[in-house]
Design an enzyme around this catalytic site. Structure first.
Site, PDB file in Angstrom:
ATOM      1  N   ASP A  52    -101.780  16.700 -21.569  1.00 35.91           N
ATOM      2  CA  ASP A  52    -102.042  15.472 -20.813  1.00 35.91           C
ATOM      3  C   ASP A  52    -103.552  15.252 -20.788  1.00 35.91           C
ATOM      4  O   ASP A  52    -104.250  15.747 -21.671  1.00 35.91           O
ATOM      5  CB  ASP A  52    -101.394  15.571 -19.419  1.00 35.91           C
ATOM      6  CG  ASP A  52    -101.040  14.202 -18.852  1.00 35.91           C
ATOM      7  OD1 ASP A  52    -101.927  13.337 -18.801  1.00 35.91           O
ATOM      8  OD2 ASP A  52     -99.873  13.982 -18.467  1.00 35.91           O
ATOM      9  N   HIS A  81    -104.751  13.832 -23.757  1.00 38.01           N
ATOM     10  CA  HIS A  81    -104.691  12.384 -23.555  1.00 38.01           C
ATOM     11  C   HIS A  81    -106.060  11.783 -23.259  1.00 38.01           C
ATOM     12  O   HIS A  81    -106.167  10.650 -22.832  1.00 38.01           O
ATOM     13  CB  HIS A  81    -103.692  12.028 -22.448  1.00 38.01           C
ATOM     14  CG  HIS A  81    -102.268  12.353 -22.805  1.00 38.01           C
ATOM     15  ND1 HIS A  81    -101.194  11.997 -22.032  1.00 38.01           N
ATOM     16  CD2 HIS A  81    -101.746  13.022 -23.871  1.00 38.01           C
ATOM     17  CE1 HIS A  81    -100.071  12.421 -22.612  1.00 38.01           C
ATOM     18  NE2 HIS A  81    -100.385  13.057 -23.718  1.00 38.01           N
TER      19      HIS A  81
END
Ligand SMILES: *[C@@H]1O[C@H](CO)[C@@H](O)[C@H](O)[C@H]1NC(C)=O
Ligand SMILES: *[C@@H]1O[C@H](CO)[C@@H](O)[C@H](O)[C@H]1NC(C)=O
Ligand SMILES: *[C@@H]1O[C@H](CO)[C@@H](O)[C@H](O)[C@H]1NC(C)=O
Length: 392
Positions: free
Chosen positions: A213, A236
Site C-alpha cells: 500500500d 502505492h
C-alpha cells in the site's frame, strides 16, 4: 522450528546502565522457559523506565517469538532499546488484542535501534483482510506503533510482512526515522509503510520501502513532516491523505518530500481526499527532486478518492488544498496520464506551482497527457509534456 523455540532459553536481554548511571540490571532472571519474549521485555522495560539516567535494553542476535507487547512511559530517563534479533509475531491476528504487535507510548527521549527485524508474519492475516468489501473493515494488527512519543529516534531496524500498516505514528513530536527497511509483497493488503497522523516534526530519512500500500501516508493533523531519501516500490506511492473520511479531522500543513525515488510503484506523489467529505485543509506541501522509474500516476491530486466505490463520487470534496509545489520531477511513467490534478468543484486548488517536470510514457496507450480540473497551476521552468495546454 524446534531449535528456534529452544533457543528461547538462551535469550538474554541486558539492561546496561549508562556510564553516569550506577544501576546495572541483569534481566535474564525474567526469562521463563517455554514462553515468548513479551513478558521478559515488558519486565525489563519497566525496570529501565523506572531508572533515572540513560538505560539500555539489548535483544541480541537470534530468532525469538514475541507476543503482543506495550511499552509505556512516562519514564524517569531516556531509554534505548537495541534490537539485533529477528522477532517473530504470532501468525494468528486474534492473539494480538490491542491493534498493535509492538506499541511504544507516552515516552520522551526514546531510541529504537539495531540491525534486527520485526517479522509480522502477515501472510495468514492478509487472507482475512476485508477492506475491499466493507467500509468498516476488520482492523488487523500493526507491526510497530509509536503513540505520543517525543524527541525520539527510530534507527536501522527492519519491518517485515506486517499484518496491516508496518509503522503507525500518532500524537508524536520531534520523531526521526532513519535507515529503516520496510518490506512486504506488492500485493499484501493495507500494508502502508509509515502512516503518520496528528504529529508535529516527524523526519523520515533514507528509508527503503517495498510494500503493498502507500509507502508513506500522511493523515490528518500532520504538521512539519520532512521526507528525504526514501525509495518506494513496489507500493502505492507517497501520499497525503486520504482526508475527509472522518469527522473532526485536523489540518495538514508543512510537508516536504525531497530526494526520493519511486520505482515500479502504482502511484507517485499523491494527495487524496474523499468526495462528499467533511471540511478540512491541506496546505504548504512541497515535492522536490523526485525520480520516477516506471511509476503509475506520477503526480496526482485526487479529490474524488473513492476506493472500492464505497462513497458518493459526484458530491464535491470539502477539503481545501493550497500552497503546493512540484519541482524537478522526472523519469518514466507506466500510465499515459502523467499528471492528473482533479480538484474539488466546491474548493478549487489554490496556489499550486509546477517547475521543471519531465515525465515520459513509453507504453502503447497513446501520448503522455496531463489533466487539470478546478485548478490553474502556476508554471515555470520546462514542462514535458506541456502541463494542461488548455490553460496556457
Ligand atoms: C529532537 O530530538 C532529538 C533526539 O532524537 C534531540 O537530540 C533534539 O534536541 C530534539 N530537538 C528539539 C528541538 O527538541
Ligand atoms: C524540514 O526541512 C526544512 C527545510 O529543509 C527545515 O526548515 C525544517 O526545520 C525541517 N523540519 C523538521 C521537523 O526537521
Ligand atoms: C538522496 O537519497 C538517497 C537514497 O535514495 C541517499 O542515498 C542520498 O544520501 C540522498 N541524498 C541527499 C543529499 O540527501
Amino acid at each position: 522450528m524446534a531449535n528456534m523455540w529452544k533457543s528461547l532459553l538462551l535469550v538474554a536481554i541486558y539492561v546496561v546502565a549508562s556510564p553516569v548511571d550506577a544501576d546495572t540490571l541483569d534481566v535474564t532472571k525474567y526469562l521463563q522457559p517455554g514462553h515468548d519474549l513479551s513478558q521478559a521485555l515488558a519486565t525489563a522495560w519497566k525496570e529501565a523506565c523506572a531508572s533515572p539516567g540513560l538505560s539500555k535494553l539489548v535483544i541480541p542476535g537470534g530468532t525469538y517469538r514475541l507476543g503482543e507487547v506495550v511499552l509505556s512511559g512516562p519514564c524517569k530517563g531516556p531509554v534505548v532499546l537495541q534490537v539485533d534479533a529477528t522477532l517473530v509475531a504470532p501468525v494468528n491476528h486474534n492473539e494480538i488484542k490491542g491493534g498493535g504487535w509492538v506499541t511504544v507510548q507516552n515516552v520522551d527521549q526514546f531510541t529504537l535501534t539495531g540491525s534486527g527485524t520485526f517479522d509480522g508474519q502477515g501472510q495468514y492475516a492478509w487472507t482475512k483482510n476485508d477492506c475491499s468489501k466493507t467500509w468498516n473493515c476488520l482492523s488487523l494488527p500493526i507491526n510497530l506503533r509509536f503513540h505520543f512519543i517525543t524527541n525520539s529516534l527510530i534507527n536501522g531496524i527492519t519491518s517485515l510482512d506486517s499484518k496491516q500498516f508496518h509503522v503507525n505514528v500518532l500524537g508524536c513530536r520531534n520523531l526521526t526515522f532513519q535507515y529503516l527497511k520496510i518490506t512486504a509483497p506488492g500485493d499484501s493488503p493495507n500494508t502502508d509503510g509509515i502512516h503518520i497522523g496528528r504529529s508535529n516534526g516527524v523526519n523520515i530519512f533514507n528509508v527503503q520501502i517495498k510494500t503493498g500500500d502507500d509507502c508513506v501516508s500522511l493523515g490528518d493533523g500532520c504538521q512539519n513532516v520532512n521526507i528525504t531519501g526514501v525509495t518506494c516500490g513496489p507500493g502505492h506511492g507517497i501520499s497525503v491523505g486520504s482526508l475527509g473520511k472522518y469527522p473532526g479531522e485536523e489540518p495538514v500543513s508543512g510537508i516536504t518530500v525531497k530526494n526520493c525515488t519511486l520505482k515500479n510503484a502504482m502511484n507517485g506523489l499523491r494527495i487524496k481526499t474523499w468526495p462528499a467529505s467533511l471540511r478540512g485543509t491541506a496546505s504548504n506541501m512541497h515535492f522536490e527532486d523526485i525520480v520516477m522509474d516506471n511509476v503509475g500516476n506520477p503526480v496526482i491530486i485526487d479529490q474524488q478518492y473513492c476506493p472500492w466505490n464505497q462513497c458518493k463520487k459526484n458530491a464535491p470534496s470539502l477539503i481545501k488544498i493550497q500552497d503546493v509545489s512540484f519541482k524537478n520531477i522526472r523519469g518514466t511513467s507506466s500510465t499515459p496520464e502523467v499528471v492528473k490534478l482533479a480538484c474539488s468543484s466546491q474548493f478549487p486548488c489554490k496556489n499550486v506551482q509546477f517547475g521543471n517536470i519531465d515525465l515520459v510514457y513509453h507504453g502503447d496507450k497513446g501520448p503522455a497527457t496531463t489533466t487539470c480540473t478546478n485548478i490553474r497551476p502556476a508554471i515555470f521552468g520546462n514542462q514535458n509534456p506541456p502541463l494542461c495546454r488548455d490553460l496556457a
